[in-house]
Design an enzyme around this catalytic site. Structure first.
Site, PDB file in Angstrom:
ATOM      1  N   HIS A 116      -2.370  -3.790   5.203  1.00 25.22           N
ATOM      2  CA  HIS A 116      -2.161  -3.419   6.602  1.00 25.22           C
ATOM      3  C   HIS A 116      -3.497  -3.086   7.265  1.00 25.22           C
ATOM      4  O   HIS A 116      -4.478  -2.764   6.590  1.00 25.22           O
ATOM      5  CB  HIS A 116      -1.193  -2.234   6.714  1.00 25.22           C
ATOM      6  CG  HIS A 116      -1.688  -0.963   6.094  1.00 25.22           C
ATOM      7  ND1 HIS A 116      -2.167   0.091   6.827  1.00 25.22           N
ATOM      8  CD2 HIS A 116      -1.789  -0.571   4.792  1.00 25.22           C
ATOM      9  CE1 HIS A 116      -2.529   1.084   6.015  1.00 25.22           C
ATOM     10  NE2 HIS A 116      -2.310   0.691   4.774  1.00 25.22           N
ATOM     11  N   CYS A 172      -6.249   0.615   7.189  1.00 21.64           N
ATOM     12  CA  CYS A 172      -5.964   1.123   5.842  1.00 21.64           C
ATOM     13  C   CYS A 172      -7.099   2.057   5.405  1.00 21.64           C
ATOM     14  O   CYS A 172      -8.264   1.654   5.382  1.00 21.64           O
ATOM     15  CB  CYS A 172      -5.836  -0.050   4.867  1.00 21.64           C
ATOM     16  SG  CYS A 172      -5.518   0.455   3.160  1.00 21.64           S
ATOM     17  N   ASP A 193       0.441   3.857   1.671  1.00 18.23           N
ATOM     18  CA  ASP A 193       0.386   4.484   2.995  1.00 18.23           C
ATOM     19  C   ASP A 193       1.792   4.794   3.525  1.00 18.23           C
ATOM     20  O   ASP A 193       2.690   3.948   3.466  1.00 18.23           O
ATOM     21  CB  ASP A 193      -0.342   3.528   3.961  1.00 18.23           C
ATOM     22  CG  ASP A 193      -0.746   4.197   5.271  1.00 18.23           C
ATOM     23  OD1 ASP A 193       0.153   4.685   5.977  1.00 18.23           O
ATOM     24  OD2 ASP A 193      -1.942   4.209   5.597  1.00 18.23           O
ATOM     25  N   CYS A 211       0.849  -1.196   0.000  1.00 15.41           N
ATOM     26  CA  CYS A 211       0.000   0.000   0.000  1.00 15.41           C
ATOM     27  C   CYS A 211       0.885   1.245   0.000  1.00 15.41           C
ATOM     28  O   CYS A 211       1.983   1.241   0.560  1.00 15.41           O
ATOM     29  CB  CYS A 211      -0.904  -0.023   1.235  1.00 15.41           C
ATOM     30  SG  CYS A 211      -2.012   1.406   1.345  1.00 15.41           S
ATOM     31  N   ARG A 241       2.903   4.860   6.356  1.00 12.10           N
ATOM     32  CA  ARG A 241       3.313   4.042   7.511  1.00 12.10           C
ATOM     33  C   ARG A 241       3.770   2.647   7.073  1.00 12.10           C
ATOM     34  O   ARG A 241       3.944   1.762   7.905  1.00 12.10           O
ATOM     35  CB  ARG A 241       2.144   3.920   8.498  1.00 12.10           C
ATOM     36  CG  ARG A 241       1.701   5.261   9.069  1.00 12.10           C
ATOM     37  CD  ARG A 241       0.324   5.153   9.701  1.00 12.10           C
ATOM     38  NE  ARG A 241      -0.710   4.777   8.741  1.00 12.10           N
ATOM     39  CZ  ARG A 241      -1.981   4.531   9.058  1.00 12.10           C
ATOM     40  NH1 ARG A 241      -2.369   4.616  10.317  1.00 12.10           N
ATOM     41  NH2 ARG A 241      -2.852   4.192   8.126  1.00 12.10           N
TER      42      ARG A 241
END
Length: 208
Positions: A100, A103, A46, A44, A48
């Site tokens: 994750h 999300c 993202d 992803c 993080r």
């Protein structure tokens, strides 16, 4: 959480490069000679999700493709090019789809409140939710429902990889990478390896 400003990034890069040379004067010379990563990671976007940090891997070890909510779309030329190059040129031994918990893309698909391009992009996840609605809605807490959907999304994307022309060619040769589905739990930094329904997929002829 401490956020860096723009200048910090460039300064950090200089420091990092100097540290690497101190440890091994030939580090960048070796790095520039080519790559032979054993792993393709589809993750992803993202912020993080820095996969190198979570797996303690160095540059040259992971071939990486990332997009919103780690989608494997059979019409995405970007992803298909990455997959083809990884499987046919780099001969990666493992392909990992890594989602994750918590999300945003999965949550938007679950709630049905995404708009614009993101709405179109996460629509396949919305479909996964609707197909598994009874199972997901039976879960008490909303965050657990979204996290369950994140797991089902990863499994669906691994299945999509099996349906690409790249993997069909690899299956025919009998030499193909192992497929894995992971979910990163950002509450504790740990990776959960998901069980894939490989027996069912074999029966359906999705995998050899």
């Amino acid at each position: 959480m401490h956020y860096h400003n723009y200048e910090d990034l460039l300064e950090n890069n200089q420091e990092w490069a100097a540290e690497k040379l101190e440890q091994d004067p030939t580090y960048f010379e070796k790095l520039s000679q080519g790559q032979k990563p054993p792993f393709l990671f589809i993750g992803c976007s993202d912020s993080r999700m820095p996969l190198n940090n979570f797996t303690k891997t160095e540059p040259g070890e992971l071939f990486i493709h990332r997009n919103v909510a780690n989608q494997v779309s059979l019409t995405d030329m970007n992803l298909l090019s990455v997959l083809e190059y990884a499987v046919e040129a780099l001969n990666v031994q493992h392909v990992v789809v890594c989602g994750h918990y918590f999300c945003g893309g999965v949550a938007a698909a679950y709630k049905g409140n995404a708009t614009g391009v993101v709405e179109s992009w996460v629509n396949p996840i919305r479909e996964i939710y609707l197909q598994n609605r009874v199972e997901i809605d039976a879960i008490e807490k909303e965050e657990d429902r979204v996290n369950k959907l994140a797991e089902l999304n990863v499994i669906a994307q691994v299945r999509n990889i099996c349906n690409t022309s790249v993997m069909h060619r690899a299956f025919k040769t009998g030499s193909y990478p192992k497929l894995h589905g992971w979910v990163l739990d950002i509450r504790n930094g740990k990776i959960k390896e998901l069980e894939l329904p490989t027996d069912e997929w074999r029966e359906l002829g999705i995998i050899p």
